[in-house]
Design a protein around this motif. Structure first.
Motif, PDB file in Angstrom:
ATOM      1  N   THR A 155     -20.581 -73.377  13.899  1.00 41.92           N
ATOM      2  CA  THR A 155     -21.444 -72.309  13.405  1.00 41.92           C
ATOM      3  C   THR A 155     -20.715 -70.991  13.620  1.00 41.92           C
ATOM      4  OG1 THR A 155     -23.427 -73.552  14.013  1.00 41.92           O
ATOM      5  CG2 THR A 155     -23.691 -71.198  13.618  1.00 41.92           C
ATOM      6  N   ARG A 200     -19.617 -80.300   8.778  1.00 40.12           N
ATOM      7  CA  ARG A 200     -20.892 -81.025   8.867  1.00 40.12           C
ATOM      8  C   ARG A 200     -21.798 -80.482   9.983  1.00 40.12           C
ATOM      9  NH1 ARG A 200     -18.899 -87.125   9.100  1.00 40.12           N
ATOM     10  NH2 ARG A 200     -17.324 -86.109  10.402  1.00 40.12           N
ATOM     11  N   GLY A 201     -21.802 -79.164  10.091  1.00 43.03           N
ATOM     12  CA  GLY A 201     -22.682 -78.507  11.048  1.00 43.03           C
ATOM     13  C   GLY A 201     -22.143 -78.403  12.452  1.00 43.03           C
ATOM     14  N   GLU A 242     -32.503 -78.390  15.064  1.00 41.28           N
ATOM     15  CA  GLU A 242     -32.100 -77.090  14.573  1.00 41.28           C
ATOM     16  C   GLU A 242     -33.084 -76.049  15.075  1.00 41.28           C
ATOM     17  OE1 GLU A 242     -32.096 -78.064  10.332  1.00 41.28           O
ATOM     18  OE2 GLU A 242     -29.967 -77.569  10.327  1.00 41.28           O
ATOM     19  N   SER A 271     -22.753 -68.974   8.544  1.00 33.32           N
ATOM     20  CA  SER A 271     -22.116 -70.156   7.955  1.00 33.32           C
ATOM     21  C   SER A 271     -22.064 -71.294   8.950  1.00 33.32           C
ATOM     22  CB  SER A 271     -20.693 -69.815   7.483  1.00 33.32           C
ATOM     23  OG  SER A 271     -19.870 -69.453   8.589  1.00 33.32           O
ATOM     24  N   GLN A 272     -22.003 -72.505   8.412  1.00 31.63           N
ATOM     25  CA  GLN A 272     -21.769 -73.716   9.196  1.00 31.63           C
ATOM     26  C   GLN A 272     -20.715 -74.550   8.496  1.00 31.63           C
ATOM     27  OE1 GLN A 272     -25.835 -75.317   9.765  1.00 31.63           O
ATOM     28  NE2 GLN A 272     -25.616 -74.757  11.915  1.00 31.63           N
ATOM     29  N   TRP A 273     -19.867 -75.194   9.283  1.00 33.28           N
ATOM     30  CA  TRP A 273     -18.733 -75.936   8.755  1.00 33.28           C
ATOM     31  C   TRP A 273     -18.626 -77.270   9.473  1.00 33.28           C
ATOM     32  CZ3 TRP A 273     -16.611 -73.127   4.830  1.00 33.28           C
ATOM     33  CH2 TRP A 273     -16.874 -71.750   4.837  1.00 33.28           C
ATOM     34  N   ARG A 292     -27.249 -67.253  -1.188  1.00 29.36           N
ATOM     35  CA  ARG A 292     -26.764 -68.490  -0.606  1.00 29.36           C
ATOM     36  C   ARG A 292     -25.931 -69.237  -1.642  1.00 29.36           C
ATOM     37  NH1 ARG A 292     -28.949 -69.828   4.121  1.00 29.36           N
ATOM     38  NH2 ARG A 292     -28.137 -71.938   3.869  1.00 29.36           N
ATOM     39  N   ARG A 298     -25.524 -74.453   0.701  1.00 31.21           N
ATOM     40  CA  ARG A 298     -26.525 -74.669   1.739  1.00 31.21           C
ATOM     41  C   ARG A 298     -26.036 -74.195   3.103  1.00 31.21           C
ATOM     42  NH1 ARG A 298     -30.671 -78.254   1.233  1.00 31.21           N
ATOM     43  NH2 ARG A 298     -30.345 -78.928   3.387  1.00 31.21           N
ATOM     44  N   ALA A 299     -24.736 -74.194   3.320  1.00 29.69           N
ATOM     45  CA  ALA A 299     -24.201 -73.868   4.641  1.00 29.69           C
ATOM     46  C   ALA A 299     -23.659 -72.443   4.733  1.00 29.69           C
ATOM     47  CB  ALA A 299     -23.086 -74.849   4.999  1.00 29.69           C
ATOM     48  N   GLN A 323     -30.197 -70.026  10.753  1.00 28.53           N
ATOM     49  CA  GLN A 323     -29.051 -69.734   9.894  1.00 28.53           C
ATOM     50  C   GLN A 323     -29.459 -69.215   8.525  1.00 28.53           C
ATOM     51  OE1 GLN A 323     -26.690 -69.584  12.380  1.00 28.53           O
ATOM     52  NE2 GLN A 323     -25.383 -70.063  10.640  1.00 28.53           N
ATOM     53  N   THR A 324     -30.723 -69.317   8.169  1.00 30.54           N
ATOM     54  CA  THR A 324     -31.158 -68.820   6.863  1.00 30.54           C
ATOM     55  C   THR A 324     -31.891 -67.494   6.961  1.00 30.54           C
ATOM     56  OG1 THR A 324     -33.271 -70.009   6.939  1.00 30.54           O
ATOM     57  CG2 THR A 324     -31.370 -71.183   6.021  1.00 30.54           C
TER      58      THR A 324
END
Length: 793
Positions: free
Chosen positions: A585, A581-582, A32, A577-579, A523, A526-527, A45-46
């Motif tokens: 993005t 399972r990553g 990452e 955002s992530q979808w 948030r 987590r995603a 992403q954060t």
């Protein structure tokens, strides 16, 4: 807000060589992207701001070896350069005025390399050297890092020294005589000392042929070196010493005849009639024949380099970071500013030298509910530019425009005696001496209050002081060396003064500025993260060091010698955002930036003026939306789609320079109201997209993979003049690049083709001096192709 990005391993397959990343999000399969923008390690992403990430693999694969090529991968970035000194880097349409460089102002987009601020945008034209990653940050930055930048920042992170032996070597060859060599070596000198050496060399034949000399121009001749030494005596302290030297020595930068358009000049004083009077014709009226006959040598000698020391010390309650740096920049040009094979302007040179010193101190502390970052920054810059401009034997007829000539009269008559007398302007010379001392200091800080596990409030503040002292002197002489001055004058002297103006003044600008921002982010999972930011920022005021208008007695108007700072109100909201399972993005940002006292290029209405001056142009607004999408369903396929919608306009600019179609006549307005019109250089829509697919194979029992990849960017039309003109709109275009290669864990070889469909496009159009209706431009590179082989060890 400068990012220091590092890759942190995640539970995944081990990396292989330069693992392909996704442009924009920087996503990888085995790691990452982690940034320290807020003085703690967290994934990209954060981080609650809009960032475009480009990995080193894409920089190599797409030939994006300088910022000019980087804009093809990041649609929110605009880059324009008629030569290295006259370069503009903007984000969302704002940053620096569109036009010739003025030493006395600053850029709104900061360029950083390994934490060191580069104050001259000419550095953006150099090759990227041993780059690990580039981040483009959008929106005002400054409450966390040294130099304030009001439009955004480009952060370049190079590969660092390592305590194990390793390196890389890369060679590329292609058509147009393209050869590029890159290399790097790293390893330990002791248990506490490591080094890294890097080298880059690029050469390519020119894309334009000069029929007068038989040679080729607009070539590439670049050299870059960097050395780093890392001392790490303990886990709590490290010191990195670095030095670099970069040199460009091309024959460039030529602009070609593109078209002509009618102005308000009498017809016999416009381009077609003037060219016919000289019996002159350009080698081709199709710029994409890439022919010129310019009679003044074109040269762009460009050198930059410096030394830096970066120390990081964990003191228990937090971390102290110190960055000390010195940099230099030398510019040695020659250009043909009339763009034609006629002796109109026979010399136009502005060699310049700069020294820059910076010192930054930061303290960072992370806690359970409060994160704190405090900093101080000091900046010292000195610039010395010595200008020379010489008019030739064709200048009188070309540049002088008697206002009382009837449209149907002869080209030469008693009313046009001076214009038809070559001796009036032949040999007229301006020798300029421009000096700047620029000092800046700042205190800044940011606090992040974790209200809950999901909600954080983050205020920031900056107190900034600027002091600029400038000197401008222009001495004008005739061919015999006699001074040309204001006073009781005859018609010859008046015409000479209308083209080259003697002037001398000293000016000072100093000001305190307070800027601040407030960000809230939440948030829900987590995603998924949502954020909103308000920032009150500024762009420092400055000094006009290209000269200012004179009053009727010939005295410089000192009220125009300084330019007020821009005041910026910025609003931004975004989702990261992530979808799946990553694997997917998706990031979106909405923004609006309002600028008061926008710094813009204007002119003083003089007939032969080649360079305008800066003034505050009322209000500007930039608003729009940006998105970065990447999809990585498996290690064998990845794709990305990034885009920007940008609506950037003058909200109020009542005294702007008029476009050429309204200028040059006896009754032409001295200024035009362009309120509501678009800013130059900005496409309303801009996209970049691409992907890569691979298939495993075995070669002699060893694992390898065959891959095919492509990248493209598309943009809609944009204006290429500070005041939109019917003659200077550049049509939209799409550029596509493809590659086919074979990769093992240590060797990567691929065939590449860039601008695969040989798209004809212009990088920039410009209005030639004299308002004769001549429009010139820079054709973009044609199709190029070649092969690259890279070895990791």
């Amino acid at each position: 807000m400068l990012l220091l990005a590092q890759a942190v391993a995640a539970p995944a397959a081990p990396p292989r060589g330069d693992e392909p990343t996704s442009v924009g999000t920087g996503a990888k399969d085995s790691s990452e992207i982690v940034v320290t923008a807020r003085r703690k390690r967290e994934t990209a992403q954060t981080v609650p701001l809009a960032i475009s990430v480009v990995g080193g693999d894409h920089i190599d694969a797409t030939g994006a070896f300088n910022v000019g090529r980087l804009q093809q991968l990041t649609p929110t970035l605009q880059f324009y350069s008629s030569n290295p000194r006259n370069t503009a880097v903007n984000i969302r349409g704002i940053g620096v005025p569109f036009g010739l460089t003025n030493d006395g102002i600053e850029q709104g987009v900061g360029i950083y390399v390994d934490d060191v601020y580069f104050s001259r945008v000419a550095s953006s034209t150099f090759d990227f050297l041993d780059v690990d990653r580039i981040e483009v940050l959008r929106g005002p930055q400054g409450t966390l890092y040294g130099k304030n930048t009001s439009a955004g920042a480009i952060n370049i992170t190079s590969r660092q020294p390592e305590f194990h032996w390793g390196g890389r070597a890369e060679a590329s060859v292609g058509n147009l005589g393209f050869v590029q060599l890159k290399g790097a070596l790293t390893g330990p000198l002791s248990d506490t000392l490591a080094f890294r050496l890097a080298f880059s060399r690029t050469s390519r034949d020119g894309t334009i042929r000069n029929v007068r000399t038989g040679g080729r121009v607009n070539n590439q001749d670049n050299l870059g070196t960097r050395a780093q030494l890392l001392w790490k005596p303990s886990s709590r302290f490290q010191l990195t010493l670095a030095g670099d030297y970069n040199r460009q020595n091309p024959d460039c930068c030529v602009q070609l005849y593109v078209r002509t358009g009618l102005t308000q000049r009498p017809l016999n004083r416009q381009y077609d009639a003037l060219a016919a009077a000289f019996g002159y014709a350009v080698p081709s009226t199709d710029a994409f024949d890439r022919l010129t006959d310019q009679d003044t040598p074109s040269h762009a000698g460009n050198k930059t380099g410096g030394l830096s020391a970066r120390a990081k010390w964990d003191v228990g309650i937090g971390t102290i970071t110190s960055i000390s740096a010195w940099r230099f920049w030398d510019w040695d040009p020659s250009s043909d500013r009339d763009f034609l094979g006629l002796p109109i302007t026979t010399a136009s040179q502005n060699p310049s030298k700069q020294d820059q010193y910076t010192q930054e101190l930061r303290f960072n502390r992370s806690g359970r509910t409060i994160d704190l970052s405090l900093g101080a920054f000091a900046f010292r810059q000195t610039v010395r530019t010595r200008g020379l401009q010489v008019q030739g034997s064709a200048a009188s007829r070309w540049l002088l425009n008697p206002g009382n000539v009837a449209p149907g009269s002869s080209a030469c008559s008693p009313a046009t005696a001076n214009a038809c007398n070559p001796a009036v302007l032949d040999g007229l010379t301006a020798t300029n001496d421009i000096r700047l001392a620029n000092d800046s200091a700042a205190l800044f800080g940011q606090l992040a209050w974790k209200v809950t596990d999901r909600l954080t409030i983050q205020p920031g503040i900056r107190l900034n002081y600027d002091l600029k002292n400038g000197h401008y002197s222009s001495v004008v002489t005739d061919k015999a060396g006699r001074l040309v001055v204001f006073g009781p004058t005859d018609s010859v002297t008046r015409d000479r003064l209308s083209v080259l103006t003697p002037q001398q003044f000293d000016a000072r600008y100093k000001a305190w500025n307070l800027s601040y921002d407030l960000t809230a982010y939440y948030r829900p999972t987590r995603a998924l993260m949502v954020y909103a930011t308000y920032a009150r920022s500024f762009k420092s005021g400055g000094i006009n060091l290209n000269g200012v208008p004179n009053d009727a007695a010939g005295n410089p108007l000192l009220a125009a010698a300084t330019v007020k700072p821009e005041t910026i109100d910025h609003l931004e909201a975004g989702v990261k955002s992530q979808w799946d399972r990553g694997r997917v993005t998706a990031n979106l940002a909405l923004f609006r930036t309002d600028i008061r006292d926008f710094q813009a290029l204007v002119n003083n209405g003089q007939l032969g003026v080649l360079r305008g001056y800066l003034a505050n142009a009322g209000k500007v607004r930039s608003r729009g939306a940006e998105w970065d999408l990447s999809w990585r369903p498996s290690r064998r396929f990845n794709a990305y789609l990034n885009g920007a919608y940008t609506d950037a306009r003058y909200r109020r600019f009542a005294d702007a320079p008029c476009p050429p179609e309204l200028g040059g006549g006896a009754n032409s307005p001295p200024a035009c109201d362009i309120s509501g019109q678009v800013l130059p250089g900005v496409s309303r829509w801009s996209l970049s997209f691409g992907g890569e697919a691979s298939r495993p194979v075995r070669i002699g029992g060893a694992a390898a993979e065959v891959y095919v990849g492509g990248d493209a960017n598309a943009r809609t039309r944009f204006s290429s003049n500070p005041s939109p003109s019917a003659y200077t709109w550049i049509a939209g275009y799409t550029l596509a690049n493809f590659r086919l290669g074979l990769r093992t864990p240590s060797i990567d070889g691929f065939l590449w083709i860039r601008n695969a469909f040989d798209t004809r496009y212009f990088e920039q159009l410009a209005v030639a001096s004299g308002n004769t209706g001549l429009i010139v431009g820079q054709p973009g590179d044609p199709r190029t192709f070649g092969v690259t082989v890279k070895k990791l060890f």
